[in-house]
Enzyme design. Structure first.
Site, PDB file in Angstrom:
ATOM      1  N   CYS A 180      -0.499   4.105   2.131  1.00 36.43           N
ATOM      2  CA  CYS A 180      -0.320   3.950   3.589  1.00 36.43           C
ATOM      3  C   CYS A 180       1.140   4.193   3.978  1.00 36.43           C
ATOM      4  O   CYS A 180       1.407   4.799   5.001  1.00 36.43           O
ATOM      5  CB  CYS A 180      -0.674   2.540   4.046  1.00 36.43           C
ATOM      6  SG  CYS A 180      -2.136   1.852   3.309  1.00 36.43           S
ATOM      7  N   ASP A 181       2.068   3.674   3.187  1.00 37.55           N
ATOM      8  CA  ASP A 181       3.454   3.604   3.645  1.00 37.55           C
ATOM      9  C   ASP A 181       4.449   4.462   2.858  1.00 37.55           C
ATOM     10  O   ASP A 181       5.606   4.579   3.258  1.00 37.55           O
ATOM     11  CB  ASP A 181       3.928   2.135   3.589  1.00 37.55           C
ATOM     12  CG  ASP A 181       3.071   1.258   4.489  1.00 37.55           C
ATOM     13  OD1 ASP A 181       2.644   1.748   5.547  1.00 37.55           O
ATOM     14  OD2 ASP A 181       2.821   0.099   4.135  1.00 37.55           O
TER      15      ASP A 181
ATOM     16  N   CYS B 231       0.834  -1.206   0.000  1.00 33.62           N
ATOM     17  CA  CYS B 231       0.000   0.000   0.000  1.00 33.62           C
ATOM     18  C   CYS B 231       0.865   1.251   0.000  1.00 33.62           C
ATOM     19  O   CYS B 231       1.349   1.694   1.039  1.00 33.62           O
ATOM     20  CB  CYS B 231      -0.919  -0.014   1.218  1.00 33.62           C
ATOM     21  SG  CYS B 231      -1.915   1.466   1.337  1.00 33.62           S
TER      22      CYS B 231
END
Ligand code: NDP
Length: 314
Positions: free
Chosen positions: A142-143, A139
């Site tokens: 997200c990261d 992701c």
């Protein structure tokens, strides 16, 4: 009458992406008093997305998590009971149907709407598993932030990979995109955006041979599957964007699924082979897989559930 019987739910919704929330909005407005169990990722896959530009009604686009927050509020406004919990077992052979949450809590329901979506696929390399969370991610949204101003790699050639590569290109100094064929599966507009982004370098006909690093990702070794040439690139992040697997395992004993695990529904409807059990969204759709098509099929599932409950009570 036992306590369990007294608490039979009319319309149980499993999953909280666009399909689940739309089913909830329709079911709640039809006074079915829907009860939802969200699954681990409340909001579903759109929680991992940045801009959603193709959902009608948002002319300027909207962030995926914001859109799912709107969906949730709309479902709650009409009285949907939303619970956090994961379905771990079902028994659709009984009437009412039985659904267990987190292995312990039993919920009985006359109709069940399955909207459990799909989840990210992995390459299957041992190093990918070992370094997951320490440089390996599925992701970018997200990261990606953790790899600001560094070089990263991403594997995949679909719309997701392109979208994530573009996202990463805004944060990272360079994005190495690993594509296993000599062309991409992504839509032309997404490919063009990737190919016109100066800090994205595409490696065609290339496979990930190994992700290297003891405790954190240090580099990735690629193999050209036409020439056999090996290339090692120093990266701090390695993103996997190679598609998704439908979350249908828990239902397979009672419902038909295809060779990839997608729940089989009848003739363009959300009906499964069990009366009163419906499947909508990505868990049954390997073709379109869009938020708007998922929402549409969630609406269809709620309408079918309402009809079925009416017939059951006649
Ligand atoms: P896709 O299934 O479309 O693409 C998966 C990609 O990963 C393919 O290019 C595939 O390669 C590659 N791949 C699969 N396995 C491996 C492997 N083991 N090693 C290397 N590469 C691999 O998945 P997406 O998640 O990209 O998209 C899913 C759906 O969602 C699509 O319909 C897409 O259009 C849609 N979508 C739309 C968006 C938008 O409109 N904004 C954004 C994101 C997704 P190959 O091509 O060789 O099979």
């Amino acid at each position: 009458m036992s306590n369990e019987e007294k608490n039979i739910v009319d319309c149980l919704i499993i999953g909280s992406g666009p399909a689940g929330y739309t089913a909830a909005i329709y079911a709640a407005r039809a006074n079915l008093k829907p009860v939802m169990f969200t699954g681990l990722q409340q909001g579903g896959q759109l929680m991992n997305t940045t801009d959603v530009e193709n959902y009608p009604g948002y002319p300027k686009g909207i962030l995926g998590p914001e859109m799912m927050e709107d969906f949730r509020k709309q479902a709650e406004r009409f009285g949907t009971e939303i619970n956090f919990g994961m379905v771990t077992k079902v028994d659709f052979s009984t009437s009412p149907k039985k659904v267990w949450i987190d292995d312990t809590k039993l919920v009985e329901a006359h109709s069940v709407i399955i909207a459990t979506g799909a989840e990210a696929k992995w390459l299957g390399l041992p190093s990918e598993k070992r370094l997951n969370g320490n440089g390996v991610s599925a992701c970018a949204v997200c990261d990606g932030f953790f790899y600001k101003n560094t070089e990263v790699a991403i594997v995949g050639a679909g719309d997701t990979a392109c979208e994530e590569a573009l996202y990463l290109s805004k944060l990272c100094t360079k994005v190495h995109m690993i594509v296993r064929r000599d062309e991409m599966r992504a839509s032309k507009i997404m490919q063009d955006r990737v190919l016109n982004t100066p800090n994205i370098q595409v490696y065609w006909n290339s496979e990930t041979d190994e992700i290297i690093g003891e405790n954190v990702v240090e580099s990735v070794r690629l193999k050209n599957n036409k020439t056999g040439e090996i290339t090692e690139i120093a990266v701090k992040g390695f993103f996997v964007a190679i598609g998704h697997k439908p979350n249908s395992d828990v239902f397979k004993e009672f419902l038909d699924t295809d060779d990839q695990g997608y729940i089989i529904t009848q003739n363009g409807t959300p009906k499964t082979k069990i009366p009163g059990v419906y499947a909508c969204g990505d868990v049954q759709d390997k073709t379109y897989r869009q938020a708007v098509t998922a929402a549409g099929s969630g609406c269809m599932a709620a309408l079918e559930s309402e009809r079925w409950l009416g017939e059951m009570r006649q």
